[in-house]
Write an enzyme that holds these catalytic residues in place. Structure first.
Site, mmCIF file in Angstrom:
data_model
loop_
_atom_site.group_PDB
_atom_site.id
_atom_site.type_symbol
_atom_site.label_atom_id
_atom_site.label_comp_id
_atom_site.label_asym_id
_atom_site.label_seq_id
_atom_site.Cartn_x
_atom_site.Cartn_y
_atom_site.Cartn_z
ATOM 1 N N SER A 63 0.842 -1.189 0.000
ATOM 2 C CA SER A 63 0.000 0.000 0.000
ATOM 3 C C SER A 63 0.885 1.249 0.000
ATOM 4 O O SER A 63 1.687 1.425 -0.912
ATOM 5 C CB SER A 63 -0.962 -0.037 1.176
ATOM 6 O OG SER A 63 -1.993 0.921 1.034
ATOM 7 N N ASP A 94 -8.425 -4.882 -6.426
ATOM 8 C CA ASP A 94 -8.117 -3.911 -5.384
ATOM 9 C C ASP A 94 -8.948 -2.638 -5.554
ATOM 10 O O ASP A 94 -8.816 -1.942 -6.557
ATOM 11 C CB ASP A 94 -6.631 -3.557 -5.457
ATOM 12 C CG ASP A 94 -6.132 -2.779 -4.248
ATOM 13 O OD1 ASP A 94 -6.959 -2.166 -3.551
ATOM 14 O OD2 ASP A 94 -4.911 -2.794 -4.016
ATOM 15 N N HIS A 140 -6.703 -5.694 -2.000
ATOM 16 C CA HIS A 140 -5.636 -4.880 -1.424
ATOM 17 C C HIS A 140 -4.810 -5.735 -0.475
ATOM 18 O O HIS A 140 -4.924 -5.648 0.749
ATOM 19 C CB HIS A 140 -6.237 -3.678 -0.699
ATOM 20 C CG HIS A 140 -5.269 -2.570 -0.449
ATOM 21 N ND1 HIS A 140 -4.588 -1.944 -1.461
ATOM 22 C CD2 HIS A 140 -4.855 -1.972 0.695
ATOM 23 C CE1 HIS A 140 -3.801 -1.004 -0.953
ATOM 24 N NE2 HIS A 140 -3.937 -1.012 0.352
#
Length: 670
Positions: free
Chosen positions: A495, A582, A614
Site C-alpha cells: 500500500s 483492489d 488490497h
C-alpha cells in the site's frame, strides 16, 4: 507475455560481496509454517460465557468454529467457505449468533452474515450487490438487534438500519445525506453525527429524535482530524468519552458531561495518543486505558481491574491484550504475544485468578528459531523521533539490547496507510526475513498515527519527500549502528509501503539494492481518481494531506511525487505484486509503471492475482508471492531462500512480466 532483454551489468552492479549465507547454521523455517493457515486465531468468548469461538481451517480454508466453553473437544465448524478465508467473527449480544463479514475476491464490498450457534443456520443479512456494510453499534443492553450502515442507496453514504438478528429484518433508522458516520448509545439511539468539512476536518452534531441538530457540538479541524473523535457513551447515556487532541498534541481520553458539556481529562500521555480503554461491563465507565509508545501497556484507573491487570502482567510472557469479556465480567479472553513464540489465547477466570491456555495460533512454530524485536527511537534529520522496530537475524550476533556485532543485509519494511503505524509484537514478515538472514527495520515515518497530531501533520504534502527522508535517515542510522552496510539494503512494503518502495527506486535510484512493491500506487492522480465512493467523507483529507488534484499547484505536486513519472530513473531490480480487484489501489497503478519500465527495457517482475484485492488474503497466494519475493531478495542480497517449487501453480498467480528476472520463477510457471 512480453519479455525484454536484461542488461547483464544492471544485476551484476548490485550483487553484494557476500560469499556465503549469513545464517547457514540456523534451521530454515518453511514459508508455509509462517504464512499458511493458523491452527486457530481470532478467539472470542460469548457474552453469556457459555461458548468460545475462533477461526480455524476447514478443508484448508479458514472458517468460523464454536465450542462449549466447558468442553473444547466438542468444537465444530459453523461455516463452510470453500475459497476465500473468513478472517474474523464477533458475537451477537444474545450469544445466539456468530457474525462475520465477507467480500468477493478482495473487492471490499463486505456483506454481513450470521450463523446460529445451535442450529447452524446461516443467513446473509445484507444480500445486496456493490454494497459495503458498516457496524454502527452493538450494545450489551439491547440483545436482539444491532445497528448497521448500508450504502446500497448511495454508494458514498451509509444509511443506518436496525437489524433484527433472529429474522434478518432491516428497519431504516436514519437516511444519510452527507454524514461521515454516526455514534449511538447503549439503547441504540443515534446520538451524534459527523459531517465532513472542506478543510479535511469534521463537524459533530447532536441527533435527537432522528433529527440532526443544526448547532455544532464540536468542530474538528484538519490537524485534529485523525486524533479527535467520540468513542462511546456510558450505559446511562450521561457521559460521552472522547479521544481528543484539541489544545494538546497527543490525544487524551476525555469524559464529557452530556448535559453541561463540561469535559474532564481522564488520562493523557505526552508520548502517544490514547484511544483504547477497558470499560465497565455494567456502567460503561472507564476502568483502564492502554497506551502504545514503544510497546502497549495497560494503566488501571480503578481498583476494579487493577489486580487483574497486575496478575496478567505477572503471569503472561510478553504483551497481553484483553480481547473479549462476558456480560458478567467473570471471564476474559486474553491474547498473549511474546514475539519469539507464536501468539496464544488464554481464558482468564477473574474470581479464581486462573489462566487456562486455549490455543497457540501456530503450534508448528513452537521451538522454531524465532528472534527478538527491538524497539528503537531514531532521530530524523530535523529532530523528529521515529519510533521504529528492528529484528536481527542470529548472524548479527546481537547482544541483549539489540546491538549488532556483525553487519548483515537489511530489508526496510515500510507500513501502509500512511495513516497507520507499526507496533511491537510477533511479526510474521519480520520473522520470515530474519530467518532468511536479513535484518528487518520498520519505521514509523512522519504521518504515522499514534504519536500525536504534530507527527501526523508533519507528513502533510510530504509524500515522496520528508516522509521518504525519514526512511533514508533510518537506513543511515542502521548503517552507522553497524546493523548493515549501505550497499546491502532493500526496500519492501504494501500500500503506502509499496508507494515508498516505488519512490525509493525512482527518486533515490542508487540507495536501495532492490525493491518489493505490494499493491503500491505509482500515479497519485489516478490513485485519487479511483478511491472508493464510500471514502467521500474523507476525500478532502486526502487532498489536504497528499495534494489537491483540483488546483494547479496540487496537480503539479502530485505529478512530481508520482514514481510513474520518474520510472526512467529506476536502475535496480523491482518486484511488483498486485490484486486485480483492489478497490483502494487500482490494478492500473501497477500496470502503468510496469508498462513504462518495460518500454524502456528496465527489469521488473510483475505478479498479478485475479482473485485478490488490497493484499493477498488467500494463504496459497500469499505463500506464492513470498516464494517469489524471497528468491528475488536472495539474488539481490545473497540471503537464503526456500525454492519456489509448486507454490505458483498452487495459487492463482499470473506472471505478467519479467519472470526471467526472478530466480526460479520461469521454471515454476512451466
Amino acid at each position: 507475455m512480453l519479455r525484454y532483454a536484461l542488461p547483464a551489468l544492471l544485476f551484476a552492479s548490485v550483487l553484494p560481496a557476500y560469499a556465503q549465507s549469513p545464517a547457514n547454521d540456523v534451521p530454515l523455517i518453511e514459508r508455509a509454517k509462517i504464512f499458511g493457515n493458523p491452527s486457530k486465531s481470532g478467539g472470542r468468548i460469548s457474552p453469556d460465557g457459555k461458548w468460545l469461538s475462533w477461526i480455524a481451517p476447514r478443508d484448508g480454508v479458514l472458517n468460523v468454529w464454536v465450542a462449549p466453553a466447558s468442553d473444547l473437544s466438542k468444537a465444530r465448524a459453523l461455516t463452510d467457505e470453500k475459497v476465500r478465508p473468513i478472517r474474523g467473527s464477533f458475537w451477537s449480544p444474545d450469544s445466539k449468533t456468530l457474525l462475520f463479514i465477507q467480500d468477493k475476491g478482495g473487492d471490499e464490498n463486505f456483506l454481513l452474515y450470521g450463523v446460529n450457534v445451535v442450529s447452524g443456520k446461516q443467513i446473509n443479512y445484507t444480500p445486496f450487490e456493490k454494497t459495503r456494510v458498516q457496524i454502527v453499534q452493538i450494545s450489551s443492553k439491547v440483545k436482539d438487534r444491532i445497528l448497521i450502515g448500508i450504502n446500497n442507496r448511495d454508494p458514498r453514504w451509509h444509511d443506518v438500519y436496525s437489524l433484527d438478528l433472529a429474522s434478518g429484518k432491516l428497519t431504516l433508522v436514519q437516511q444519510n445525506d452527507g454524514y461521515g458516520g454516526y455514534l449511538a448509545d447503549e439503547q441504540l439511539n443515534l446520538r451524534l453525527a459527523s459531517k465532513p468539512r472542506s478543510d479535511g476536518g469534521a463537524t459533530y452534531f447532536r441527533v435527537k429524535g432522528g433529527k440532526v441538530e443544526s448547532t455544532p457540538l464540536a468542530d474538528i479541524g484538519l490537524d485534529d482530524s485523525q486524533t479527535t473523535a467520540p468513542l462511546t457513551f456510558t450505559t446511562d447515556g450521561k457521559t460521552l468519552y472522547w479521544t481528543d487532541s484539541r489544545g494538546r498534541n497527543t490525544s487524551a481520553l476525555l469524559a464529557q458531561d452530556v448535559a453541561s458539556g463540561k469535559t474532564t481529562v481522564v488520562a493523557e500521555d505526552a508520548r502517544a495518543d490514547i484511544a483504547n480503554a477497558l470499560y465497565d461491563q455494567r456502567t460503561g465507565r472507564v476502568q483502564a486505558y492502554s497506551v502504545n509508545y514503544l510497546q502497549q501497556e495497560y494503566v488501571p484507573l480503578s481498583n476494579d481491574v487493577k489486580g487483574d491487570l497486575e496478575f496478567l502482567k505477572k503471569n503472561t510472557k510478553g504483551q497481553f491484550s484483553v480481547v473479549s469479556r462476558t456480560d458478567a465480567d467473570d471471564k476474559w479472553l486474553v491474547a498473549v504475544d511474546s514475539v519469539t513464540a507464536p501468539p496464544s489465547a488464554w481464558l482468564y477466570e477473574r474470581k479464581a485468578k486462573h489462566l487456562t491456555q486455549l490455543y497457540v495460533t501456530r503450534p508448528e512454530l513452537e521451538g522454531a528459531p524465532l528472534v527478538p524485536m527491538y524497539p528503537q527511537e531514531i532521530k530524523a534529520r530535523d529532530g523528529l523521533t521515529l519510533v521504529s522496530y528492528l529484528t536481527l537475524p542470529q548472524a548479527s550476533q546481537a547482544d541483549a539490547s539489540g546491538h549488532a556485532s556483525k553487519p548483515v543485509p537489511l530489508v526496510l519494511l515500510v507500513h501502509g496507510g500512511p495513516w497507520a503505524r507499526d507496533g511491537y509484537g510477533y511479526n510474521s514478515t519480520h520473522q520470515w526475513l530474519a530467518n532468511r538472514g536479513y535484518a528487518v527495520l520498520s519505521v514509523n515515518y512522519r504521518g504515522s498515527t499514534g504519536f500525536g497530531k504534530q507527527f501526523i501533520s508533519a507528513g502533510d504534502l510530504q509524500w515522496g519527500r520528508k516522509m521518504h527522508d525519514d526512511l533514508l535517515d533510518a537506513v543511515q542510522w542502521a548503517v552507522k549502528s553497524g546493523v548493515t552496510t549501505a550497499d546491502k539494503v532493500a526496500i519492501m512494503g504494501g500500500s503506502y509501503g509499496g508507494y515508498a518502495t516505488l519512490a525509493g527506486m525512482a527518486f533515490t535510484p542508487t540507495t536501495f539494492a532492490c525493491g518489493v512493491d505490494i499493491v503500491g500506487p505509482s500515479n497519485l492522480f489516478t490513485l485519487l481518481e479511483t478511491i472508493p465512493p464510500y471514502w467521500e467523507s474523507i476525500k478532502q483529507q486526502f487532498y489536504k494531506r497528499m495534494g489537491d488534484p483540483t488546483t494547479e499547484e496540487g496537480r503539479a505536486m502530485l505529478k512530481e511525487r508520482s514514481p510513474l513519472n520518474s520510472a526512467a530513473n529506476i536502475q535496480r531490480p523491482l518486484l511488483i505484486g498486485q490484486g486485480a480487484n483492489d478497490p483502494r489501489v487500482n490494478v492500473r497503478e501497477s500496470d502503468q509503471i510496469v508498462a513504462e519500465m518495460a518500454a524502456k527495457n528496465i527489469p521488473v517482475t510483475y505478479v498479478l492475482f485475479p482473485d485478490e484485492g488490497h493484499g493477498f488474503a488467500r494463504p496459497v497466494n500469499n505463500i506464492a508471492f513470498n516464494a517469489v519475493a524471497e528468491n528475488f531478495l536472495g539474488k539481490c542480497l545473497a540471503g537464503r531462500a526456500e525454492a519456489i517449487g509448486g507454490t505458483i501453480k498452487a495459487s492463482t498467480a499470473q506472471v505478467k512480466h519479467g519472470a526471467e528476472f526472478a530466480p526460479g520463477l520461469q521454471e515454476a510457471i512451466r
